[in-house]
Design a protein around this motif. Structure first.
Motif, mmCIF file in Angstrom:
data_model
loop_
_atom_site.group_PDB
_atom_site.id
_atom_site.type_symbol
_atom_site.label_atom_id
_atom_site.label_comp_id
_atom_site.label_asym_id
_atom_site.label_seq_id
_atom_site.Cartn_x
_atom_site.Cartn_y
_atom_site.Cartn_z
ATOM 1 N N ILE A 108 -3.200 4.527 -6.930
ATOM 2 C CA ILE A 108 -4.656 4.554 -6.745
ATOM 3 C C ILE A 108 -5.021 5.409 -5.532
ATOM 4 N N LYS A 109 -5.997 6.260 -5.718
ATOM 5 C CA LYS A 109 -6.544 7.063 -4.616
ATOM 6 C C LYS A 109 -7.914 6.481 -4.285
ATOM 7 N N GLY A 110 -8.212 6.402 -3.015
ATOM 8 C CA GLY A 110 -9.510 5.882 -2.604
ATOM 9 C C GLY A 110 -9.469 5.427 -1.166
ATOM 10 N N ASN A 111 -10.507 4.708 -0.787
ATOM 11 C CA ASN A 111 -10.550 4.197 0.582
ATOM 12 C C ASN A 111 -9.690 2.939 0.688
ATOM 13 N N ASN A 112 -9.533 2.437 1.895
ATOM 14 C CA ASN A 112 -8.665 1.271 2.134
ATOM 15 C C ASN A 112 -9.064 0.072 1.286
ATOM 16 N N ARG A 113 -10.360 -0.170 1.131
ATOM 17 C CA ARG A 113 -10.848 -1.310 0.339
ATOM 18 C C ARG A 113 -10.463 -1.157 -1.128
ATOM 19 N N GLN A 114 -10.631 0.040 -1.680
ATOM 20 C CA GLN A 114 -10.292 0.288 -3.087
ATOM 21 C C GLN A 114 -8.788 0.117 -3.323
ATOM 22 N N ILE A 115 -8.003 0.611 -2.398
ATOM 23 C CA ILE A 115 -6.548 0.484 -2.527
ATOM 24 C C ILE A 115 -6.143 -0.981 -2.395
ATOM 25 N N HIS A 116 -6.705 -1.682 -1.421
ATOM 26 C CA HIS A 116 -6.412 -3.108 -1.260
ATOM 27 C C HIS A 116 -6.777 -3.875 -2.520
ATOM 28 N N ASP A 117 -7.949 -3.597 -3.078
ATOM 29 C CA ASP A 117 -8.387 -4.283 -4.300
ATOM 30 C C ASP A 117 -7.449 -3.998 -5.465
ATOM 31 N N ALA A 118 -6.961 -2.770 -5.566
ATOM 32 C CA ALA A 118 -6.018 -2.420 -6.638
ATOM 33 C C ALA A 118 -4.734 -3.231 -6.513
ATOM 34 N N PHE A 119 -4.209 -3.348 -5.296
ATOM 35 C CA PHE A 119 -2.999 -4.146 -5.081
ATOM 36 C C PHE A 119 -3.256 -5.619 -5.383
ATOM 37 N N GLU A 120 -4.391 -6.111 -4.936
ATOM 38 C CA GLU A 120 -4.724 -7.514 -5.185
ATOM 39 C C GLU A 120 -4.874 -7.794 -6.683
ATOM 40 N N ASN A 121 -5.563 -6.920 -7.398
ATOM 41 C CA ASN A 121 -5.748 -7.117 -8.844
ATOM 42 C C ASN A 121 -4.420 -7.090 -9.587
ATOM 43 N N THR A 122 -3.560 -6.143 -9.245
ATOM 44 C CA THR A 122 -2.241 -6.080 -9.893
ATOM 45 C C THR A 122 -1.424 -7.315 -9.546
ATOM 46 N N ARG A 123 -1.481 -7.742 -8.288
ATOM 47 C CA ARG A 123 -0.761 -8.955 -7.871
ATOM 48 C C ARG A 123 -1.215 -10.163 -8.676
ATOM 49 N N ILE A 124 -2.501 -10.319 -8.864
ATOM 50 C CA ILE A 124 -3.029 -11.461 -9.615
ATOM 51 C C ILE A 124 -2.572 -11.407 -11.072
#
Length: 138
Positions: A108-124
């Protein structure tokens, strides 16, 4: 005890997250291993997102599938299409193979929030998958 191998392209993120959750949910019911077609090292953001859920994968290592040829696996779980499509067929014997593609948050490319959200969504998503897997197979 069952032997479970979780496979991804580089054994850096999705397979590491699944490894952590399978260890947690399947505690003392299975030996969990993770490996990749290549080894890219552990993605620091994968470690961080698991820490947010109280799971420590900091001591995990990135490994190649070849390192585990001597183990008789009951289950092989591929967590990305690339690993599923390129898994060495001579490695497969009597194991049950399960494939579930998860988006790669490290791509994922984006700002820190977008990247964090991508990791969180995949983790869930991986957490839910691992919980169901343990209930069904272990």
């Amino acid at each position: 005890m069952k032997n479970i191998l979780v496979v991804c392209a580089g054994n850096s993120c999705r397979s590491q997250i699944a490894h952590g959750y399978l260890n947690y949910f399947g505690f003392k019911k299975a030996n969990i291993y993770s490996a990749g077609l290549e080894k890219h090292g552990i993605e620091p953001r994968a470690i961080a997102t698991m820490q947010e859920d109280g799971i420590n994968i900091k001591e995990h290592t990135s490994n190649l599938i070849e390192e585990y040829r001597h183990i008789d696996f009951d289950f092989i779980i591929s967590v990305c299409d690339h690993a599923s499509e390129n898994f060495p067929t001579d490695f497969i014997t009597k194991n049950v193979i399960i494939h579930h593609h998860f988006k790669d948050p490290a791509a994922i490319k984006g700002n820190n929030r977008q990247i964090h959200d991508a990791f969180e969504n995949t983790r869930i998503e991986i957490k839910d998958f691992c919980r169901r897997f343990v209930r069904q197979y272990l």
